[in-house]
Design an enzyme around this catalytic site. Structure first.
Site, PDB file in Angstrom:
ATOM      1  CG  ASP A   1       4.239   5.984  -5.802  1.00 34.53           C
ATOM      2  OD1 ASP A   1       5.079   6.454  -5.012  1.00 34.53           O
ATOM      3  OD2 ASP A   1       3.992   4.766  -5.883  1.00 34.53           O
TER       4      ASP A   1
ATOM      5  CE1 TYR B   1       6.375   1.083  -0.598  1.00 33.97           C
ATOM      6  CE2 TYR B   1       4.123   1.138   0.195  1.00 33.97           C
ATOM      7  CZ  TYR B   1       5.185   1.757  -0.433  1.00 33.97           C
ATOM      8  OH  TYR B   1       5.038   3.033  -0.903  1.00 33.97           O
TER       9      TYR B   1
ATOM     10  NE  ARG C   1       4.334   2.143  -3.969  1.00 32.61           N
ATOM     11  CZ  ARG C   1       5.520   1.605  -4.154  1.00 32.61           C
ATOM     12  NH1 ARG C   1       5.679   0.300  -4.103  1.00 32.61           N
ATOM     13  NH2 ARG C   1       6.565   2.370  -4.407  1.00 32.61           N
TER      14      ARG C   1
ATOM     15  CD  GLN D   1      -0.939   2.735 -11.085  1.00 36.64           C
ATOM     16  OE1 GLN D   1      -1.196   3.108 -12.233  1.00 36.64           O
ATOM     17  NE2 GLN D   1      -0.862   1.450 -10.776  1.00 36.64           N
TER      18      GLN D   1
ATOM     19  CB  SER E   1       6.527   4.588  -8.411  1.00 37.20           C
ATOM     20  OG  SER E   1       5.896   3.652  -7.573  1.00 37.20           O
TER      21      SER E   1
END
Length: 373
Positions: free
Chosen positions: A129, A229, A121, A126, A132
């Site tokens: 991912d 996280y 992350r 991004q 997400s």
């Protein structure tokens, strides 16, 4: 360079790892793309759309023949991959902790398995991912699933026959899914509150117009681990959190739980006693049910009733919005491979930061530190 987009074999999996949009982009990079017949049908993509985009469409054997990169949503069965090029990459959500035997089989088969859910992350990753992108739509769908099971309206309504009160919705766990759940419940007109073990999320909750419910002045509130996280909390914090949640949850109509800790069973957030304190007709949606569940009594794949409260435990929630989640997942895979595409070699060449993070197997061995440790 041949890229194969495989039809998903897992029961109930409706997503696909490539769309006509990403097929065109891969071809523009210089790759040939083969798609297994029927791969996109459950995501509302016909085989003809892939052909129009420039891909070849055939059976699994033809799709795999000589393929250098195999794209999937979930990890394909190693036995089904015959004919792929030696050392072919498997790029998918591989569930490395839950499917360790499959990872070992990839190593034994000489494949280089790349687990997209291990993507670090960091800012430049991004757009790659998958957690997400899929969680975003899961949070949205969780609210719709709650609304479908809740036998009352979400917004306050002023009518000639009297007023309908707004539903009270409590979101537990404010990651990507939780934030989207807050936003969706707000759009539907509910009174929304939320909580998380990470103190940094309080501002995010309030920015969406929801009320933040937090334990104050107790050691262990900074529950932020590596990569953003959540981590396990102190016993003192857990006790204080349970007391606060118990008093708050009894007043709620809808509760949505989203808490996960990578590589570990989902933390238990709601006990049977807390469920019993809720009003009959209330609804709980457990988005972590497949990892053991945040809610006592939740059953994966079922909607159960305990103490008059419905507990929704749908499996594979992203697959319930297959067209949109497939589009986002496919872009994640394209963004990943294209970022490392070497024009001279006509192939992706990974760097250490991302390559070492997501590579599970190489040269016939399991090489990822998270699995070796």
């Amino acid at each position: 360079m041949k890229i194969a987009i495989l039809k998903e074999q897992a029961a109930g999996e409706r997503r696909v790892a490539g769309t006509p949009e990403t097929v065109k982009k891969f071809i523009a990079l210089g790759a040939a793309v083969a798609v297994e017949a029927g791969a996109g049908l459950t995501a509302s993509i016909a085989d003809e759309a892939y052909v129009t985009a420039g891909a070849s469409v055939g059976d699994r054997a033809a799709t795999l023949a000589g393929a250098d990169i195999l794209l999937g949503v979930q990890g394909p069965d190693p036995v089904s991959l015959g004919g792929a090029a030696p050392g072919a990459w498997i790029v998918a959500g591989l569930n490395p902790f839950g499917e360790r035997a499959r990872v070992d089989a990839y190593a034994a088969g000489g494949y280089e398995a790349l687990a997209m859910e291990f993507m670090p992350r960091i800012t430049r990753a991004q757009s790659m991912d998958i957690l997400s992108s899929q969680s975003n739509l899961s949070g949205y769908k969780a609210v719709l699933d709650a609304a479908a099971e809740y036998d009352r309206a979400f917004p306050m309504m002023m009518t000639a026959a009297g007023t309908v009160s707004a539903a009270k919705c409590f979101v537990m766990g404010v990651g990507v899914a939780g934030l989207q759940a807050i936003a969706t419940a707000r759009r539907l007109g509910a009174q929304v509150s939320a909580t998380d073990v990470r103190a940094a999320t309080k501002e995010q909750i309030e920015s969406l117009g929801a009320k933040a419910i937090f334990v104050e002045k107790v050691a262990g509130i900074e529950g932020e681990g590596t990569g953003g996280y959540a981590t396990e909390m102190s016993d003192e914090y857990k006790a204080a959190q349970a007391e606060l949640v118990s008093s708050h949850i009894a007043k709620q109509d809808i509760v949505i739980t989203t808490a996960l800790i990578p590589g570990r069973p989902a933390p238990r957030l709601i006990s049977d006693a807390q469920i019993a304190s809720m009003k009959p007709g209330s609804v709980i949606v457990d988005l972590a049910v497949e990892q053991g569940g945040n809610v006592e009594g939740a059953v994966a794949g079922e909607v159960v009733v305990r103490h008059g409260v419905k507990i929704v435990g749908h499996r594979n929630v992203p697959s319930r919005l297959a067209a949109d989640t497939s589009a986002l997942f496919s872009r994640n895979l394209y963004n990943f491979l294209s970022a490392f595409w070497d024009k001279e070699k006509n192939a992706p060449v990974l760097d250490e930061e991302i390559g070492n993070a997501i590579r599970l197997t190489q040269g016939g061995k399991v090489v990822n530190e998270r699995l070796l440790g």
